[in-house]
Structures are given as C-alpha cells and as structure tokens.
Enzyme design. Structure first.
Site, PDB file in Angstrom:
ATOM      1  N   SER A   2       0.788  -1.236   0.000  1.00  0.00           N
ATOM      2  CA  SER A   2       0.000   0.000   0.000  1.00  0.00           C
ATOM      3  C   SER A   2       0.818   1.282   0.000  1.00  0.00           C
ATOM      4  CB  SER A   2      -0.947   0.018   1.207  1.00  0.00           C
ATOM      5  OG  SER A   2      -2.027  -0.851   0.986  1.00  0.00           O
ATOM      6  N   LYS A  24       0.006   3.775  -2.646  1.00  0.00           N
ATOM      7  CA  LYS A  24      -1.033   4.803  -2.545  1.00  0.00           C
ATOM      8  C   LYS A  24      -0.459   6.213  -2.435  1.00  0.00           C
ATOM      9  CE  LYS A  24      -4.602   1.764  -0.658  1.00  0.00           C
ATOM     10  NZ  LYS A  24      -4.035   0.514  -0.185  1.00  0.00           N
ATOM     11  N   SER A  30      -5.886   3.316   4.529  1.00  0.00           N
ATOM     12  CA  SER A  30      -5.326   2.535   3.428  1.00  0.00           C
ATOM     13  C   SER A  30      -6.396   1.726   2.713  1.00  0.00           C
ATOM     14  CB  SER A  30      -4.205   1.601   3.928  1.00  0.00           C
ATOM     15  OG  SER A  30      -3.355   1.238   2.870  1.00  0.00           O
ATOM     16  N   LYS A  35       3.504   6.358   5.085  1.00  0.00           N
ATOM     17  CA  LYS A  35       2.548   5.367   4.576  1.00  0.00           C
ATOM     18  C   LYS A  35       3.051   3.978   4.906  1.00  0.00           C
ATOM     19  CE  LYS A  35      -1.208   4.199   2.586  1.00  0.00           C
ATOM     20  NZ  LYS A  35      -1.218   3.046   3.527  1.00  0.00           N
TER      21      LYS A  35
END
Length: 325
Positions: free
Chosen positions: A60, A63, A115, A222
């Site tokens: 993720s 993202k 997320s 992140k």
C-alpha cells in the site's frame, strides 16, 4: 557538483562549483529490511542504503502515487457514487457500500489513513475514467519523475506480476509528493472524521503510521503489507530545516528501524544553504561598466555535522557580457 544559480540584470549564464567534503557519516546500526534507504529530501543525498535498487512489491505504499495524482487532478469536493465493483475489494477497506455517495476529499483521507483499497478503486475510476486508465496515468507520472525501475499494475498496491519499485525510487517519489501542498494534508494527517450524512455512513479514521503520533518530527508516511511483499514503510520527518525520507521494504522490524535511521540522520547531518556562502561577483560589460551576479535561489547541501567549514566554492563566470536595454 556544478549549480547554475547566479542571476544578473542581463540574465548572464554563470555557475558555481561546490566542492563537498569527502567524508560521510557511517551508520553503525543494523537494519532488518531486505532493502532500505535514508535520503535527504532537499538535496537527494543518500545517507544510508541497503539493496536500494532491488525491485520489490511495495503493497500500500503504492497509494502515495495514487493520492498524489488525485490531488493534482483537483475537484476534491466532488461527490462520487460508489460503484458495485469497488465495494468489497480485498484487503484493507473503508467498507464502502455500493451506491453510497462520498466526496473525493473524504476518499483521500480513507486512502491515506485507513489505506482503503475500496477508496483507491473508487477514486481511480472517477479520476481516470476507468481503473486501467488511472494506472496508465500512474506509470506516465512515474516516467516523468525519472522512476525507471517502477511500474504499477493497480492503484491499491495489491500484488501484481509487474507491480514493483525500489527503495530508492520510492524515496524519490516520497520526496517529490509533499511538494504538493494539498497532498501534505492527507500524507501527514493523524486522524479524520467523516461525518454521517443522508448519503453515507460516518467513519472515524486513524492513521496506521504510528510514528506520526510517537514523534513530533514526523510529517507524513505510509504503511504497506501483503503476505508476499512483507511490511513496507515510508516515513518523512523534518528537524532543524532538514527533511529526511526513510524507506524500508520487507522489514519485520520496520518501526524500530525507522526510528534508528531518523535519529542517526538528524544527529549526524545538517542541511546547509550554500548560497549564503557566496559573495556577489562583478562581471565586466563590453564597452564599460559591470553587472553584479548574485545567487538566484537557495542551494541546499547535506553535510556531516562539523564539515560546513570544509565546503569550498569555485566561481565560473564569463569574462564579460553584453548589456541590454
């Protein structure tokens, strides 16, 4: 390295050569990640690396690119109806329901804090016209950034046969993305409440990146995880005018590794504006007189602490220039 950062009234091209100290601080710790990097975001100087050019699944942390493209597209107050194919996407989720109406801005918070793979799918289809068209935009943007070892198969970070990047290029992306002020709101948000309305449920979102809460110097980050990729983590932190980006991929001890890398980086290096060391230079004009050349912009260099006095400057200026009216 040579920098063209002089300007004059006649737009004379000039340059300066900065001779950096050869010494670099040595990281004495041990990082558990398969690949990792610590970079000064302003200068691009690599302070530490481990297998930084190995292509890897990144889960993720993908993202970051998804969120950046959505911020660049704008229209964040636009309300979107959740399509049936986005509801129930595998992996981390906002648990969106088909037909639920929610704004792009709220989806961005869901993308970066929770997320949500369903949020990624909804905004990708809305911004790109289709998920595949949005993925094409992601790869075009990666090429524009010079990310030659990066390719995206989807906007979520779910495993794909050709979905990969490297620690170095993920750090490059992360250093670039916060230059978008809108993106920073989501990249560094600790918590966000989506209020309940007649068109969608209320939700309280808490960022999964625990260092945002534990450290005052962390400005964004992140997380990412799939079984195949292992734990991936991106952290951006700022202290005393210096911004560091830490990236680890496939790291079972990522939180501790990031804290150790950031602490060492801030203790060992400083970011110096080399333009403040420059003296204005006079350039003769053909036919008489002269012009003053001076620094046009700040030029930052990352130096081991205590090495600032070793920074040497050499000026490259034309012998003369022609005046203009």
């Amino acid at each position: 390295m040579k920098h063209g950062f002089f300007r004059t009234a006649a737009a004379v091209v000039a340059a300066v050569f900065l001779c950096l100290p050869a010494r670099a601080a040595n990281f004495s710790g041990s990082v558990s990640a398969r690949s990792a990097i610590l970079v000064d975001a302003q200068t691009g100087r690599v302070l530490y690396e481990k297998n930084a050019d190995e292509q890897s699944l990144i889960a993720s942390t993908t993202k970051i690119m998804t969120g950046l493209l959505v911020c660049e597209a704008g229209e964040l107050e636009r309300e979107i109806s959740v399509p049936p194919e986005a509801a129930g996407v595998e992996g981390s989720s906002l648990y969106l329901k088909a037909g639920e109406r929610i704004t792009v801005r709220e989806l961005l918070y869901g993308l970066m804090l929770r997320s949500g793979n369903d949020a990624a799918t909804v905004i990708a289809e809305s911004v790109g016209g289709s998920e595949q068209a949005f993925v094409d935009l992601m790869n075009e943007r990666a090429a524009q950034m010079g990310l030659e070892n990066t390719h995206f198969d989807n906007p979520t970070g779910l495993d794909g046969d050709t979905h990969y990047t490297t620690a170095r290029e993920l750090a490059m992306l992360t250093a670039c993305a916060p230059q978008n002020e809108e993106f920073c709101k989501y990249f560094g948000a600790r918590q966000y409440v989506i209020g309940e309305t007649s068109t969608h449920e209320g939700r309280t979102l808490v960022n999964k990146h625990r260092l945002l809460t534990l450290r005052e110097d962390v400005i964004g980050g992140k997380t990412g995880y799939t079984k195949a990729s292992g734990r991936s983590l991106v952290t951006a932190a700022r202290s005393d005018g210096m911004t560091l980006v830490a990236v680890t991929i496939n790291d079972p001890n990522d939180w501790a590794d990031h804290e150790e890398l950031l602490d060492w980086g801030f203790e060992s290096y400083e970011c110096v504006d080399a333009s403040k060391l420059l003296r204005p230079q006079r350039i003769p004009l053909a036919g008489g007189g002269s012009l003053e050349a001076r620094a046009a912009q700040p030029v930052f260099v990352a130096l081991p602490k205590g090495e600032k006095e070793q920074l040497k400057v050499t000026y490259y200026l034309p012998r003369f220039c022609y005046g203009s009216i």
